[in-house]
Motif scaffolding. Structure first.
Motif, PDB file in Angstrom:
ATOM      1  N   ILE A 285       0.842  -1.184   0.000  1.00 53.09           N
ATOM      2  CA  ILE A 285       0.000   0.000   0.000  1.00 53.09           C
ATOM      3  C   ILE A 285       0.884   1.244   0.000  1.00 53.09           C
ATOM      4  O   ILE A 285       1.741   1.409   0.878  1.00 53.09           O
ATOM      5  N   TRP A 286       0.675   2.104  -0.986  1.00 53.06           N
ATOM      6  CA  TRP A 286       1.388   3.371  -1.068  1.00 53.06           C
ATOM      7  C   TRP A 286       0.476   4.480  -0.560  1.00 53.06           C
ATOM      8  O   TRP A 286      -0.717   4.514  -0.884  1.00 53.06           O
ATOM      9  N   LEU A 287       1.034   5.368   0.217  1.00 51.84           N
ATOM     10  CA  LEU A 287       0.273   6.489   0.738  1.00 51.84           C
ATOM     11  C   LEU A 287       1.134   7.747   0.688  1.00 51.84           C
ATOM     12  O   LEU A 287       2.349   7.688   0.846  1.00 51.84           O
ATOM     13  N   SER A 288       0.489   8.856   0.417  1.00 49.67           N
ATOM     14  CA  SER A 288       1.200  10.129   0.404  1.00 49.67           C
ATOM     15  C   SER A 288       0.271  11.241   0.826  1.00 49.67           C
ATOM     16  O   SER A 288      -0.955  11.148   0.672  1.00 49.67           O
ATOM     17  N   GLY A 289       0.850  12.278   1.373  1.00 50.10           N
ATOM     18  CA  GLY A 289       0.082  13.443   1.783  1.00 50.10           C
ATOM     19  C   GLY A 289       1.012  14.618   2.006  1.00 50.10           C
ATOM     20  O   GLY A 289       2.218  14.449   2.226  1.00 50.10           O
ATOM     21  N   TRP A 290       0.446  15.805   1.940  1.00 48.28           N
ATOM     22  CA  TRP A 290       1.195  17.050   2.086  1.00 48.28           C
ATOM     23  C   TRP A 290       0.783  17.746   3.373  1.00 48.28           C
ATOM     24  O   TRP A 290      -0.391  17.717   3.747  1.00 48.28           O
ATOM     25  N   VAL A 291       1.734  18.376   4.020  1.00 42.75           N
ATOM     26  CA  VAL A 291       1.398  19.242   5.141  1.00 42.75           C
ATOM     27  C   VAL A 291       0.695  20.478   4.573  1.00 42.75           C
ATOM     28  O   VAL A 291       1.162  21.060   3.592  1.00 42.75           O
ATOM     29  N   PRO A 292      -0.441  20.870   5.131  1.00 41.76           N
ATOM     30  CA  PRO A 292      -1.197  21.991   4.559  1.00 41.76           C
ATOM     31  C   PRO A 292      -0.367  23.267   4.410  1.00 41.76           C
ATOM     32  O   PRO A 292       0.473  23.597   5.248  1.00 41.76           O
ATOM     33  N   HIS A 293      -0.627  23.966   3.299  1.00 40.09           N
ATOM     34  CA  HIS A 293       0.058  25.230   2.992  1.00 40.09           C
ATOM     35  C   HIS A 293      -0.866  26.043   2.109  1.00 40.09           C
ATOM     36  O   HIS A 293      -1.634  25.497   1.309  1.00 40.09           O
ATOM     37  N   GLU A 294      -0.786  27.365   2.223  1.00 38.96           N
ATOM     38  CA  GLU A 294      -1.707  28.232   1.482  1.00 38.96           C
ATOM     39  C   GLU A 294      -1.533  28.141  -0.026  1.00 38.96           C
ATOM     40  O   GLU A 294      -2.446  28.480  -0.780  1.00 38.96           O
ATOM     41  N   SER A 295      -0.392  27.648  -0.493  1.00 39.26           N
ATOM     42  CA  SER A 295      -0.159  27.564  -1.932  1.00 39.26           C
ATOM     43  C   SER A 295      -0.836  26.359  -2.577  1.00 39.26           C
ATOM     44  O   SER A 295      -0.897  26.260  -3.807  1.00 39.26           O
ATOM     45  N   GLN A 296      -1.344  25.416  -1.770  1.00 37.61           N
ATOM     46  CA  GLN A 296      -1.910  24.186  -2.318  1.00 37.61           C
ATOM     47  C   GLN A 296      -3.296  24.422  -2.886  1.00 37.61           C
ATOM     48  O   GLN A 296      -4.012  25.321  -2.464  1.00 37.61           O
TER      49      GLN A 296
END
Length: 293
Positions: free
Chosen positions: A256-267
């Motif tokens: 299982i592959w998982l990915s996520g970004w830390v929230p940022h206003e540019s997203q």
């Protein structure tokens, strides 16, 4: 109240150290590193500071350091190991990160978090260790892993010993992982599955590989060794039920592959309801019809 611990973490570390001394079977980790290269190849940005979180061997950290994807690489290794060129190594637990908040631009973890006793908590710690707009990419074994072995061991032990106990660890289900990423505070979560089928001449070849990866049973509530007659019955069932036409036996590993970004206003963010500037019917070239009231 804290949840009961599922895995015997010190035992997992001892078995991994033994496997590495004897010659680690690295085919799954090598495949994961190759896939990691492909996945990060689609991300057009630099990662000055990267973390390798608990990967059983230093292959991921070494790739990050030599590929140019990260300027500085830290590795939290599960067991003591020699230093790698370009990699700062510390020994620690992925469930108790020794790093401060907002330290890294990228965190990767390959084939390690399936043994976390508190996976949601571990993901929260990873998110906190990343800077805003930092990326986490992980790979862990999923619920269909070793389904064949699980089935035959359960049936054989029930037949021979009059009852069955867990012999293969339960793994996370892909349907749950996306929700865990969101609960941990990651934005833009993505999960997908790759199923790897490995073939063996007999079940004992599979068991040798599991031992050489440090993946033998480490459940805290495990029973003792299997009796010889139980093991032989399981081997017979495996050959009866999971052999290909050429006689070789299938073993499933679900990655299982998982990915996520830390929230940022540019997203990117979803539009508010009612703010669309075009109609779906126009985009599809169809006529919009209203349902009669």
């Amino acid at each position: 109240m804290s949840s009961p611990l599922l895995f015997d973490t010190p035992l997992i570390r001892r078995r991994l150290a033994r496997a590495r001394r004897a010659g680690f079977a690295d085919f799954l980790v090598a495949r994961a590193v190759e896939d990691l290269s492909d996945r990060l190849g689609a991300v057009l940005r630099e990662f000055p500071d990267a973390l390798d979180l608990g990967t059983p061997v230093p292959a991921a950290a070494s790739w990050l350091a030599t590929s140019g994807r990260a300027a500085r690489v830290a590795r939290l290794a599960p067991v003591p190991e020699p230093a790698s060129p370009g990699v700062a190594v510390a020994v620690g637990d992925p469930e108790a990160l020794p790093f401060g908040e907002r330290r890294f631009d990228l965190a990767v973890s390959l084939m390690a978090l399936q043994h976390a006793n508190d996976l949601p908590g571990a993901l929260v710690q990873v998110r906190r260790s990343l800077k805003p707009d930092g990326l986490f990419v992980g790979c862990l074994l999923g619920g269909r892993t070793l389904t064949e072995l699980r089935q035959v061991l359960t049936q054989a032990e029930s037949e021979v010993e009059g009852g069955a106990s867990p012999r293969v660890a339960p793994f996370a289900e892909v349907r749950d992982i996306g929700g865990l990423l969101q609960r941990a505070g990651f934005a833009l979560p993505v999960t997908d599955v790759e199923t790897v089928t490995v073939r063996y001449g007999d079940p004992f070849g599979l068991m040798r590989d599991l031992r050489a990866m440090g993946l033998t049973n480490a459940l805290r509530e495990r029973r003792g060794r299997l009796r010889r007659e139980t093991l032989m019955r399981a081997a017979g069932l495996y050959a009866e039920r999971f052999a290909d036409p050429d006689g070789r036996l299938r073993a499933t590993f679900e990655m299982i592959w998982l990915s996520g970004w830390v929230p940022h206003e540019s997203q990117q963010k979803p539009l508010r309801p009612g703010t669309a500037q075009a109609r779906l019917a126009d985009a599809l070239g169809t006529v919009e019809r209203k349902e009669p009231s």
